[in-house]
Design an enzyme around this catalytic site. Structure first.
Site, short mmCIF file in Angstrom:
data_model
loop_
_atom_site.label_atom_id
_atom_site.label_comp_id
_atom_site.label_asym_id
_atom_site.label_seq_id
_atom_site.Cartn_x
_atom_site.Cartn_y
_atom_site.Cartn_z
N HIS A 1 -1.06 0.39 -9.83
CA HIS A 1 -1.71 -0.58 -8.95
C HIS A 1 -2.36 -1.73 -9.74
O HIS A 1 -3.57 -1.93 -9.70
CB HIS A 1 -2.76 0.10 -8.05
CG HIS A 1 -3.06 -0.71 -6.81
ND1 HIS A 1 -3.46 -0.14 -5.62
CD2 HIS A 1 -3.02 -2.06 -6.57
CE1 HIS A 1 -3.66 -1.09 -4.72
NE2 HIS A 1 -3.39 -2.26 -5.28
N ARG B 1 0.86 -1.19 0.00
CA ARG B 1 0.00 0.00 0.00
C ARG B 1 0.90 1.24 0.00
O ARG B 1 1.96 1.24 0.64
CB ARG B 1 -0.92 0.03 1.23
CG ARG B 1 -2.09 -0.95 1.20
CD ARG B 1 -3.11 -0.58 0.13
NE ARG B 1 -4.29 -1.46 0.11
CZ ARG B 1 -4.43 -2.51 -0.68
NH1 ARG B 1 -3.46 -2.86 -1.51
NH2 ARG B 1 -5.56 -3.23 -0.65
N GLU C 1 -3.71 7.56 -5.10
CA GLU C 1 -3.85 6.81 -6.35
C GLU C 1 -5.08 7.37 -7.07
O GLU C 1 -6.15 7.39 -6.47
CB GLU C 1 -4.02 5.32 -6.08
CG GLU C 1 -2.77 4.68 -5.49
CD GLU C 1 -2.89 3.18 -5.24
OE1 GLU C 1 -3.93 2.58 -5.61
OE2 GLU C 1 -1.96 2.61 -4.67
#
Length: 325
Positions: free
Chosen positions: A290, A242, A271
């Protein structure tokens, strides 16, 4: 007569999951029918009176959302293995069950981590750019040289399901030592000849530092100035866990000053990372959007699992993957 239960899904999900829910006939699905995140206002509206909620890691499930849902809410099913986007204490307080998708995405994420590690250490994105912009003039002995895994020391921070899968994949590359750190020593680490060491030892002795821990209050900002200052200046830093585990300003300093060699990130804060972010100006930083679990097959199976978790929560039966907390 049992009433059809109401379910809110915060985004379009792979068909495999939708099919399961529509065929079950136990719930009426309302869907935020977009590939973009549901706006906060629409989320609060959508969950109103819902018995079940199927969410993504980009949805903040906090007290406000739980209050908006009201007393009907029995289950929250997240299309992720991470649950740092959910207020677990509040959820527990209300007796709401939670489903998540561990295991099914382990292999895909471990594979992507290895791909990112190799791409970063061997400077693949830089090489691609040089070919396209005419920087490739001839073969040169030291041009685009990077770092190899053979004979190296790899440090894995968080030897859980994914950390272990990464270790298994890196070992055949000829890794000499596999170090790991975390809250506890793991008996299964023996399979990869993992040495349980303090974080400081891992950081200072590793040629490759791979972060695969969960985001918790303890790991938030774990990789900071102090952390990077202990790394070798030839070391490669990889994070597929993360974004908030890393202090990005400190990482930028470490990369631009030559304190560490290079970094590969599949996760950032926020993000998406703004296109003008300083990290994106660096040649020695590879940032991916991601995509850790992004294979067609894995995303399909994740959707199925999250749908089945949701149904089990609605019907009060055993959940295929329930988060016990």
């Amino acid at each position: 007569v049992h009433t059809i239960m109401k379910v809110f899904i915060t985004r379009r999900i792979p068909q495999e999951g939708m099919k399961i829910l529509s065929q079950a006939g136990v719930c009426k699905v309302s869907l935020w029918d977009s590939d973009e995140p549901v706006p906060r206002v629409e989320l609060l509206k959508g969950v109103e009176g819902a018995h079940g909620l199927l969410c993504l890691l980009s949805d903040k499930i906090d007290t406000e959302v739980l209050d908006a849902a009201g007393p009907n809410l029995k289950v929250i099913s997240t299309l992720s293995v991470g649950f740092d986007h959910m207020a677990m204490d509040e959820i527990k307080k209300r007796g709401v069950r939670v489903g998540y998708t561990p295991d099914v995405l382990t292999d895909a994420t471990a594979e992507l981590t290895v791909a990112l590690l190799l791409a970063t250490a061997r400077r693949l994105p830089e090489g691609v750019v040089e070919v396209k912009n005419g920087g490739w003039s001839t073969w040169k002995p030291l041009w685009l040289c990077g770092y190899g895994l053979s004979g190296s020391t790899v440090g894995v921070i968080g030897l859980g399901r994914i950390g272990m899968a990464i270790a298994r994949r890196l070992n055949p590359f000829g890794v000499k030592r596999l170090l790991y750190s975390g809250r506890t020593a793991k008996s299964y680490a023996a399979e990869v000849e993992g040495e349980y060491v303090p974080l400081d030892t891992l950081v200072s002795e590793s040629d490759f530092v791979v972060v695969s821990c969960a985001l918790t209050p303890e790991t938030q900002g774990l990789c900071n100035k102090d952390f990077f200052s202990k790394m070798k200046n030839t070391a490669v830093f990889i994070n597929t866990s993360r974004g908030a585990v890393v202090n990005q300003e400190d990482l930028y300093q470490a990369l631009s000053s030559g304190q560490i060699a290079c970094a590969g990130l599949d996760v950032t804060t926020p993000e998406p990372l703004p296109t003008d972010h300083p990290l994106l100006t660096l040649k020695n930083c590879v940032v991916l959007p991601h995509i850790g679990s992004a294979t067609y097959s894995t995303r399909g199976i994740m959707a199925e699992l999250s749908a089945n978790n949701l149904l089990a929560g609605l019907q009060g039966t055993d959940m295929p993957s329930e988060l016990k907390f």
